[in-house]
Each structure stands twice: as structure tokens, then as C-alpha cells.
Design a protein around this motif. Structure first.
Motif, PDB file in Angstrom:
ATOM      1  N   MET A 128       0.849  -1.186   0.000  1.00 26.13           N
ATOM      2  CA  MET A 128       0.000   0.000   0.000  1.00 26.13           C
ATOM      3  C   MET A 128       0.889   1.243   0.000  1.00 26.13           C
ATOM      4  O   MET A 128       1.320   1.709   1.063  1.00 26.13           O
ATOM      5  N   PRO A 129       1.195   1.776  -1.178  1.00 24.67           N
ATOM      6  CA  PRO A 129       2.042   2.966  -1.239  1.00 24.67           C
ATOM      7  C   PRO A 129       1.273   4.212  -0.812  1.00 24.67           C
ATOM      8  O   PRO A 129       0.046   4.255  -0.858  1.00 24.67           O
ATOM      9  N   ASN A 130       2.009   5.235  -0.407  1.00 20.99           N
ATOM     10  CA  ASN A 130       1.398   6.493   0.007  1.00 20.99           C
ATOM     11  C   ASN A 130       2.376   7.624  -0.264  1.00 20.99           C
ATOM     12  O   ASN A 130       3.586   7.481  -0.041  1.00 20.99           O
ATOM     13  N   GLU A 131       1.875   8.723  -0.773  1.00 17.54           N
ATOM     14  CA  GLU A 131       2.695   9.909  -0.916  1.00 17.54           C
ATOM     15  C   GLU A 131       2.077  11.028  -0.090  1.00 17.54           C
ATOM     16  O   GLU A 131       0.854  11.133   0.011  1.00 17.54           O
ATOM     17  N   SER A 132       2.927  11.850   0.540  1.00 19.28           N
ATOM     18  CA  SER A 132       2.418  12.858   1.462  1.00 19.28           C
ATOM     19  C   SER A 132       3.166  14.171   1.295  1.00 19.28           C
ATOM     20  O   SER A 132       4.285  14.213   0.773  1.00 19.28           O
ATOM     21  N   ARG A 133       2.530  15.239   1.782  1.00 18.15           N
ATOM     22  CA  ARG A 133       3.151  16.574   1.799  1.00 18.15           C
ATOM     23  C   ARG A 133       2.634  17.315   3.026  1.00 18.15           C
ATOM     24  O   ARG A 133       1.436  17.308   3.312  1.00 18.15           O
ATOM     25  N   ASN A 134       3.539  17.960   3.750  1.00 17.24           N
ATOM     26  CA  ASN A 134       3.172  18.720   4.942  1.00 17.24           C
ATOM     27  C   ASN A 134       3.890  20.062   4.942  1.00 17.24           C
ATOM     28  O   ASN A 134       5.067  20.147   4.560  1.00 17.24           O
ATOM     29  N   ILE A 135       3.169  21.102   5.386  1.00 23.49           N
ATOM     30  CA  ILE A 135       3.748  22.440   5.530  1.00 23.49           C
ATOM     31  C   ILE A 135       3.387  22.963   6.916  1.00 23.49           C
ATOM     32  O   ILE A 135       2.202  22.991   7.294  1.00 23.49           O
ATOM     33  N   ASN A 136       4.390  23.360   7.693  1.00 27.55           N
ATOM     34  CA  ASN A 136       4.198  24.006   8.990  1.00 27.55           C
ATOM     35  C   ASN A 136       4.773  25.414   8.903  1.00 27.55           C
ATOM     36  O   ASN A 136       5.971  25.572   8.643  1.00 27.55           O
ATOM     37  N   THR A 137       3.947  26.439   9.126  1.00 28.39           N
ATOM     38  CA  THR A 137       4.398  27.824   9.028  1.00 28.39           C
ATOM     39  C   THR A 137       4.057  28.572  10.300  1.00 28.39           C
ATOM     40  O   THR A 137       2.903  28.584  10.737  1.00 28.39           O
ATOM     41  N   ASP A 138       5.075  29.203  10.891  1.00 26.19           N
ATOM     42  CA  ASP A 138       4.893  30.085  12.041  1.00 26.19           C
ATOM     43  C   ASP A 138       4.592  31.481  11.490  1.00 26.19           C
ATOM     44  O   ASP A 138       5.474  32.138  10.909  1.00 26.19           O
ATOM     45  N   GLY A 191       4.062  34.195  13.040  1.00 26.40           N
ATOM     46  CA  GLY A 191       4.727  35.277  13.769  1.00 26.40           C
ATOM     47  C   GLY A 191       6.106  35.553  13.219  1.00 26.40           C
ATOM     48  O   GLY A 191       6.453  36.696  12.898  1.00 26.40           O
ATOM     49  N   SER A 192       6.911  34.495  13.065  1.00 22.46           N
ATOM     50  CA  SER A 192       8.275  34.649  12.548  1.00 22.46           C
ATOM     51  C   SER A 192       8.363  34.449  11.044  1.00 22.46           C
ATOM     52  O   SER A 192       9.396  34.709  10.437  1.00 22.46           O
ATOM     53  N   ASN A 193       7.269  33.955  10.451  1.00 19.12           N
ATOM     54  CA  ASN A 193       7.186  33.667   9.014  1.00 19.12           C
ATOM     55  C   ASN A 193       8.210  32.621   8.568  1.00 19.12           C
ATOM     56  O   ASN A 193       8.668  32.612   7.433  1.00 19.12           O
ATOM     57  N   THR A 194       8.577  31.705   9.488  1.00 26.53           N
ATOM     58  CA  THR A 194       9.463  30.587   9.132  1.00 26.53           C
ATOM     59  C   THR A 194       8.613  29.347   8.873  1.00 26.53           C
ATOM     60  O   THR A 194       7.501  29.208   9.405  1.00 26.53           O
ATOM     61  N   SER A 195       9.159  28.414   8.063  1.00 29.61           N
ATOM     62  CA  SER A 195       8.386  27.232   7.671  1.00 29.61           C
ATOM     63  C   SER A 195       9.262  25.982   7.651  1.00 29.61           C
ATOM     64  O   SER A 195      10.483  26.069   7.459  1.00 29.61           O
ATOM     65  N   VAL A 196       8.614  24.843   7.824  1.00 27.91           N
ATOM     66  CA  VAL A 196       9.226  23.540   7.583  1.00 27.91           C
ATOM     67  C   VAL A 196       8.315  22.794   6.616  1.00 27.91           C
ATOM     68  O   VAL A 196       7.112  22.648   6.866  1.00 27.91           O
ATOM     69  N   ILE A 197       8.884  22.361   5.490  1.00 30.01           N
ATOM     70  CA  ILE A 197       8.112  21.676   4.443  1.00 30.01           C
ATOM     71  C   ILE A 197       8.672  20.269   4.277  1.00 30.01           C
ATOM     72  O   ILE A 197       9.889  20.066   4.265  1.00 30.01           O
ATOM     73  N   ASP A 227      13.582  30.357   6.140  1.00 30.44           N
ATOM     74  CA  ASP A 227      13.585  31.488   7.065  1.00 30.44           C
ATOM     75  C   ASP A 227      12.488  32.474   6.694  1.00 30.44           C
ATOM     76  O   ASP A 227      11.665  32.215   5.802  1.00 30.44           O
ATOM     77  N   GLU A 228      12.500  33.660   7.376  1.00 26.97           N
ATOM     78  CA  GLU A 228      11.439  34.651   7.171  1.00 26.97           C
ATOM     79  C   GLU A 228      11.433  35.220   5.759  1.00 26.97           C
ATOM     80  O   GLU A 228      10.431  35.800   5.316  1.00 26.97           O
ATOM     81  N   ASN A 229      12.540  35.099   5.032  1.00 24.67           N
ATOM     82  CA  ASN A 229      12.615  35.581   3.648  1.00 24.67           C
ATOM     83  C   ASN A 229      12.321  34.480   2.638  1.00 24.67           C
ATOM     84  O   ASN A 229      12.581  34.646   1.444  1.00 24.67           O
ATOM     85  N   ASN A 230      11.823  33.328   3.151  1.00 27.15           N
ATOM     86  CA  ASN A 230      11.473  32.176   2.324  1.00 27.15           C
ATOM     87  C   ASN A 230      12.701  31.563   1.646  1.00 27.15           C
ATOM     88  O   ASN A 230      12.597  30.939   0.586  1.00 27.15           O
TER      89      ASN A 230
END
Length: 793
Positions: free
Chosen positions: A278-288, A290-296, A347-350
Motif C-alpha cells: 500500500m504505497p502512500n505519498e504525502s506533503r506537509n507544511i508548517n508555518t509560524d 509570527g516569525s514567518n518561518t516554515s518547515v516543508i 527562514d522569514e525571507n522564504n
């Protein structure tokens, strides 16, 4: 606006009822079908009323479990034809009608060694039946479910939806209790995860959808109950089938089913083995925000499983009215689950600060077993006078280990190694006693009780690699024990006349719940007793048109994984944990439904309302780009909905089945200083079209649509997907070649958007297209059963 819609719907129902009163059918045809040799009732025999002049079908029905049938008609010049696989077709033309009644008495069927094609075709169609307090979906050969599992069958049942993660909802609500043969099972519990997928489509006889259950049924499940009834072959002699399947992605299985019936014993068994992915593909984005930082993160996962199933059981017919049944099932799975996720920190500047890969290697073994002892006594004074006792034991285990490796590919070093170990065991015992006593043909009393024991132990540890040594992280590790006992007693009384019926019931349940977090000594004890009344009534305006109404009070006790405060670190930026302080949800459920059946068209429309308190919702908190999701009791929910199911048979080679469910809900609640008040709506629909082509070729296509809907923090995106199936019969119907394609356009996905004042979350998951090709062959008096091991997708 909503009130106006429901007012219009109610006026429409009354108008239809008035218009149809002139169509009353005034002849009742009834009888009982039995095996001429064993004198046992023949269930699901086809009884058809035919016009004497044209020999065309007027109407028909299948017999009940006790072989009885009752058919209404306004045509007086007819004859009756009775048929079933393995028996000779019987025509009854000398029929006496007195006072609007044609009683055919007991009809004995003679055996026929040849399998008749036309009878197989009739017997394969899935039909929905309506009873006073439930709907019954008789599972036929749904082609898009061929080569599938219980999840696939459920996704074709009216009112039911299953998402790609295997979460089951009823009328848009996940507060549903899943039973197997009327009893709880670890295969259907939340801790069983995908264990329900070990029940294959061919094993299912019927599915009962009980949206507003009477007091006879478990009070568990705020949106209702789904009862999966497993097949048990009972035809005399030796019968069986063998099947082989292959598919893309990997789905290869071999199955054997055997049954041997004598005068005193009925021995039934199933053996299956296979390999699947059973294969699966995923995508997640976490964005703060306040600081405009993200983890993708973007991930790819495969879940490979070897599985082995073995079922064995026997019925012992002590005498014509007493049967003792002993059955057992053992399943064993070996899992291998590799995955890779690609992370980027912005970072905050993407601009990218660092990039790394997180590799996961997970292996597990899952033993499952279940056994049941059942005693049934039929009293001679009435076929519905029954005493039934059952004792069921089941166990689900998981011994799992996972290792996670972070490898930096750019920027700041985030290299790390983690591993988890899980030793999970759940055992459940259910003891059930039911007694049914009819009085004066129209009154029925039911009483009984149930005692359910559920014990769980979960030893979970997380370790970090420090200087070449694995060190346990005490903040993420725990030993969690869960013990829940539920004692229930019930009584119902029913009156069922020619036109009007009423059923009243009361159930009392006492719950004793204890959870212990061994590492900290934290303990949570809950003990409470609740009364659950129910009222159901029905009225036949004509023999084709009837109206039903019902009320019941329901409970949803906190689910195991919502109570267990473990941390799932598969993605260590999106962590799920439990809350041992959760309280149960309570729901008052109201329903009004109308049913209309005439020749080629049948439909059912219903209006329902549910008021739920202490609703459990998952709330996300956010810190350092890490999302932690935890369940809380958040206020109340008022949901009001309309549901329409219909079936149209324009020709012998074509049938169209459709459904639509719309509900509008009002949420009120708060957590600390945050208010979660809002109102929204959602709707779902399905349309299935079946074609019968020459050369014994059948084709089916099903379209599904689920609208976007809102939760307390998130938006769940809409979903549109389609399934199809094709089948070719060979060897006089004993052999079947079938192919199914689930999610034809690979469009089915799970997408969630959480947009709060201080953070933004995005989550996406997709399984993709599944294609299965299979062959099955039935021998003896059996028929091809299309065994497969494909689980949910």
C-alpha cells in the motif's frame, strides 16, 4: 434558510403520501421455503410473482433466515416461481385466494446438481431492505469491490464513507460503532488500525446500517452502528471455492473455502495467504505566522505485508430446534514499511536554511485471533421465539520497531538518529444473551444483556542515538494500561400491525474505565451509569409507501488512542498525542424517513437531527514549527440533515443506484480563552451504474463525491473519485474472471488546511490507483467466491 428547506421537504413527503394512497395493493402472498431433504429453511431463495398471460415478472422478494416470505400485490391473475442455487425451480400455479390472502404453506425444494445461470444473476444483486429500526444492505457481487476488503464494501454502502486512511464515517460523522456479527471485536477497534482489512469482500453476507438503533443494540456510537455479518455456508454436502488474485501495486493472494454439511454437523473453513503493498505519498507544511518561518516535507512510503488467515468452525444440530456453534479465526501479518521524507527549513525571507532526508525503516508482526461459542434455541410455539447466547474472545497484538535517520543534505546540520519500540496487546471478551418472545402475532418482547471486557497494554519507548549509544527519551516513552468493562441490560416491547408499528425500549449501561500511565503513576478512573431510551414507529400509507420515525440516546466513550498520551514521531514536526482526561460524548438522535417501492423504482428519504455534548475534537498547538495535535472535549454540536437513497431498474441489463446526504451543523464551544463557535455544512453523494452485456459479461462504475467541510480549526478539502469493475463468467457460472480498478483517475486524497492566527498547517496524503485481476472457481454446490486479501486503500 435551512428551516425553509426542511418545511418544503416535509410538505413534499405528505403530498407524495396522499397521492399514493390510491395505489393500495390488496393481496398478500406468503409461505415458507425449505430443503426437501433436510427440512431446513432455505434463506435468500428467490420468490417471484409472474403474470399468467405474459409470464413477465410482477414483483418478487428473497426469503428470510427462517425461509419465510411475504409479498403484496394488486394483480390477481398470477403464479409463483421459487428458485435457489442448487435446487430445481418450482412453479406454483394452483393458488387459492381468500380474504385477500394467498397462503402457500411450506414449499419443499428438490436438489438440482446443475447451477442455473439465471438464478446466479438474480442472487448476485445487492439490495437494501428496511426494517423498523435499521437498514440492511445485502452484499451481492459488487464488481468495484471484487478483490477488495471490508473497507471497499463499506464504501459502496449507502450513508457510509471510508477515507484513504481507513476512517469510517456514517452520515458525515466518525462517531460510529463497528460490530462483527452483532458483537464488538478487536478487528474493528481503533487499536486494530487496518485489521478490519483482513475481512475480505467475499466473506461478507450483509451489512446492517443502524442510524438510530433501538435499546436492543449497543448504545456506543453517536452516529449509529454498522454491523458486518460474515457468511457461513450451510448447504448440504461438500461445497467450496478456490481463488487466485494478482494486482498492481502488489496484491497477490490465494484463498480456499470449504464447507461440509451433514444432518447433524455443518463444518466451515477458510484459508488464505498473500502479499500486498500500500504505497502512500504525502506533503506537509508548517508555518509560524509570527516569525514567518516554515518547515516543508514531502514523503514517499510503501507498506509491504505478508498475511496468513485461517478460519474454522462447526454447527452442531442437537435437534431441530437447538444449535451449538463453535468457531475460530487466526491471522498473522508480517509488515515492512520503508519510507523517505524530504525536509526543508525556510527562514522569514522564504530562503532555505537547511535540507535533510528522514528515512524510516519499520518492521512489525501482528498476530490476531478470535473464537466464539454460540447456542441458539428455537421454541416450537413460534418461529420467532428464540433464545441466543454467545461468548466471544479476541486478541490483537503488535510487536513493532522503527528506526529514523536524519541526514543533512544542505545548510545547518540536523543529523540525528531515533528509534521506537512498541509492544501492544489488546484482549476483548464479550458475553451476550438475547431472548425474543412473540405474543398474539403482533406483539414482541425482547430482553437480554451484555458484558464486555477490554484490556490493553501498550509499552512504547523512544530512544535517541547519543555518542553511539541508544538513550531512552523519558519525555516521549511510556507504558500505558487501559481497562474498560461495560455491563448492559435492555428490554424492548413492539407492536407491529398491518399498517402501524411501535417499538419502545430502555437500555441501562454501567461503565468502569481505568487508565494508568506506569512511568508517572498518573491514573484516571471513571465509573458511570446511563439510561438509553429508544422509540421507533412506522406507518404504511400504502403497501408501496411507508413512513418511519425514531429517537434514541447514544454514547461515544473515549477511544483508546485518544486516551493514550503517547507521541507518534513518524514525522517529528507533526506529532499526535492522546488525553487520558477525556469524557464520553452523548447524543440525542431523531429521525423521520419515508420509503417508496414500486416495480423498477425504489427510494428512501430521511430527515435527521443529532444533538451531541462534550464533542471530542483534536486541537493543534504550535511551537518551534512543531505541530502537536491533542484531543479535547469541545462544547456541543447540532447537526441537521437530509438523506436520499434510490435505485432505478430501467431494463434487465441496466441498474442505477444513487444517494445524496446533506447536513448542516452548528458548533459551540471553547478551550481556555479560545472560542470555537461556527456553523457550516457538508454533503456526500454516490452513483453506481451496472450493465449486463452479452456473453455473461458484467460491468459496473461508481462515482463518489465528498464536499469540503469545516472542523473547529481546519478545512477538509473536497474529494471526487471513481471505481469500476468487470466480470466474465465461465464454466456454466462456476468460474469467474474479474477485474476491478479502484480510484480510476488516482484523484482520491486526504487534504487538510489549518489556518489559525499564529500558525498555518497543510497536510496531504494520496494512495493512488489499485488494479486487481482475479479468477475463482466454485465446486460442489458452491459458486466462485472471489477471495482476496486487499485491504483498505
Amino acid at each position: 434558510m435551512m428551516r425553509l428547506r426542511f418545511t418544503i421537504l416535509f410538505i413534499s413527503l405528505i403530498s407524495i403520501a396522499t397521492a399514493l394512497q390510491a395505489q393500495t395493493k390488496n393481496i398478500t402472498v406468503k409461505g415458507k421455503v425449505i430443503d426437501g431433504k433436510s427440512e431446513q429453511p432455505v434463506e435468500f431463495a428467490t420468490v417471484v410473482l409472474k403474470d399468467k398471460n405474459t409470464e413477465k415478472n410482477i414483483t418478487g422478494k428473497t426469503t428470510a433466515a427462517d425461509g419465510t416470505f411475504e409479498i403484496k400485490t394488486d394483480v390477481s391473475d398470477f403464479y409463483v416461481e421459487v428458485s435457489f442455487i442448487g435446487f430445481e425451480t418450482k412453479a406454483i400455479k394452483d393458488i387459492s385466494i381468500a380474504n385477500g390472502m394467498a397462503n402457500l404453506g411450506t414449499i419443499a425444494m428438490g436438489e438440482n446438481e446443475e447451477v442455473l445461470e439465471e438464478l446466479l444473476i438474480v442472487g448476485e444483486r445487492s439490495t437494501t431492505e428496511f426494517e423498523l429500526d435499521k437498514k440492511v444492505f445485502n452484499v451481492g457481487k459488487d464488481l468495484s469491490s471484487a478483490g477488495g476488503s471490508a473497507f471497499d464494501v463499506l464504501n459502496n454502502v449507502p450513508s457510509v464513507n471510508v477515507n484513504i486512511e481507513g476512517e469510517i464515517s456514517l452520515r458525515g460523522s466518525t462517531g460510529v460503532e463497528i460490530l462483527i456479527n452483532g458483537k464488538p471485536s478487536v478487528l474493528t477497534s481503533e487499536s486494530g488500525s487496518n485489521a478490519l482489512g483482513t475481512i475480505t469482500a467475499d466473506m461478507i453476507e450483509k451489512i446492517e446500517v443502524i442510524t438510530n438503533p433501538s435499546a436492543k443494540y449497543n448504545a456506543e456510537g453517536t452516529s449509529g452502528i454498522i454491523n458486518i455479518v460474515i457468511k457461513k455456508e450451510e448447504r448440504k454436502g461438500t461445497n467450496g471455492s478456490v481463488s487466485i488474485n494478482t494486482g498492481v501495486p502488489h496484491n497477490h493472494s490465494l484463498g480456499l473455502s470449504l464447507n461440509h454439511r451433514t444432518e447433524k454437523f455443518n463444518l466451515f473453513s477458510q484459508v488464505g495467504a498473500g502479499y500486498r503493498n500500500m504505497p502512500n505519498e504525502s506533503r506537509n507544511i508548517n508555518t509560524d505566522l509570527g516569525s514567518n518561518t516554515s518547515v516543508i516535507s514531502n514523503g514517499e512510503e510503501d507498506k509491504y505485508e505478508q498475511f496468513y488467515n485461517f478460519s474454522l468452525g462447526t454447527d452442531y444440530y442437537i435437534n431441530p430446534t437447538n444449535v451449538l456453534t463453535l468457531s475460530g479465526n487466526f491471522a498473522y501479518e508480517i509488515e515492512d514499511q520503508p519510507s523517505t521524507s524530504y525536509f526543508s527549513s525556510l527562514d522569514e525571507n522564504n530562503e532555505v536554511v537547511s535540507e535533510w532526508n528522514r528515512d524510516q525503516a519499520t518492521s512489525a508482526t501482528n498476530p490476531k485471533w478470535q473464537y466464539e461459542l454460540q447456542y441458539k434455541s428455537d421454541f416450537k410455539d413460534d418461529e420467532d421465539h428464540v433464545l441466543l447466547f454467545s461468548a466471544t474472545g479476541s486478541h490483537f497484538g503488535k510487536d513493532q520497531s522503527s528506526e529514523y535517520t536524519n541526514v543533512t543534505t544542505y545548510g545547518e546540520n540536523v543529523d540525528s538518529n531515533q528509534q521506537t519500540d512498541t509492544d501492544f496487546k489488546e484482549t476483548e471478551y464479550t458475553f451476550k444473551l438475547d431472548y425474543t418472545k412473540p405474543f398474539l402475532d403482533k406483539f414482541t418482547l425482547e430482553t437480554g444483556g451484555q458484558y464486555n471486557i477490554n484490556d490493553v497494554g501498550n509499552d512504547y519507548s523512544v530512544s535517541n542515538l547519543e555518542d553511539g549509544t541508544w538513550v531512552v527519551d523519558p519525555d516521549l516513552s511510556n507504558v500505558f494500561e487501559y481497562h474498560q468493562n461495560v455491563l448492559a441490560l435492555y428490554g424492548t416491547g413492539a407492536y407491529e400491525g398491518d399498517k402501524w408499528g411501535l417499538k419502545l425500549g430502555l437500555r441501562v449501561e454501567t461503565t468502569d474505565l481505568n487508565t494508568v500511565l506506569k512511568n508517572t503513576g498518573e491514573e484516571n478512573n471513571q465509573n458511570y451509569t446511563n439510561l438509553f431510551p429508544s422509540v421507533h414507529t412506522s406507518y404504511k400509507l400504502t403497501n408501496n409507501f411507508s413512513v418511519q420515525a425514531g429517537f434514541s440516546k447514544r454514547i461515544l466513550r473515549p477511544r483508546l488512542w485518544n486516551l493514550n498520551p503517547f507521541f507518534n514521531i513518524s514525522n517529528n514536526y507533526s506529532i499526535r498525542t492522546g488525553n487520558p482526561d477525556l469524557r464520553p460524548e452523548y447524543t440525542d438522535s431523531y429521525e423521520l424517513a419515508a420509503m417508496y417501492i414500486v416495480d423498477k423504482i425504489s427510494w428512501n428519504v430521511g430527515v435527521y437531527h443529532r444533538y451531541t455534548t462534550d464533542v471530542v475534537e483534536r486541537i493543534s498547538t504550535f511551537e518551534d514549527n512543531v505541530n502537536i495535535s491533542k484531543p479535547y472535549n469541545i462544547g456541543t454540536n447540532r447537526a441537521t440533515g437530509v438523506e436520499l437513497n434510490g435505485k432505478y431498474l430501467p431494463a434487465n441489463w441496466l441498474s442505477i443506484t444513487g444517494e445524496i446526504n446533506y447536513n448542516y451543523y452548528i458548533r459551540e464551544g471553547s478551550l481556555e480563552t479560545t472560542s470555537f463557535d461556527f456553523d457550516a455544512d457538508q454533503w456526500t453523494s454516490k452513483v453506481t451504474t451496472k450493465f449486463k452485456f452479452p456473453l455473461d459479461i458484467d460491468f459496473e462504475v461508481t462515482g463518489h463525491y465528498q464536499s469540503e467541510y469545516q472542523t473547529v480549526q481546519s478545512i477538509i478539502s473536497n474529494n471526487l473519485f471513481a471505481d469500476m469493475g468487470v466480470r466474465k463468467k465461465i464454466l456454466k457460472g462456476r468460474g469467474v474472471i474479474n477485474m476491478s480498478v479502484r480510484d480510476i483517475f488516482a484523484s482520491r486524497r486526504m487534504e487538510t488546511i489549518t489556518n489559525q492566527s499564529d500558525f498555518y498547517l497543510y497536510s496531504y496524503g494520496k494512495r493512488g490507483r489499485f488494479v486487481t485481476l482475479g479468477f475463482s472457481f466454485g465446486f460442489g454446490k458452491g459458486e466462485a467466491m472471489e477471495f482476496s486479501g486487499q485491504k483498505m486503500h
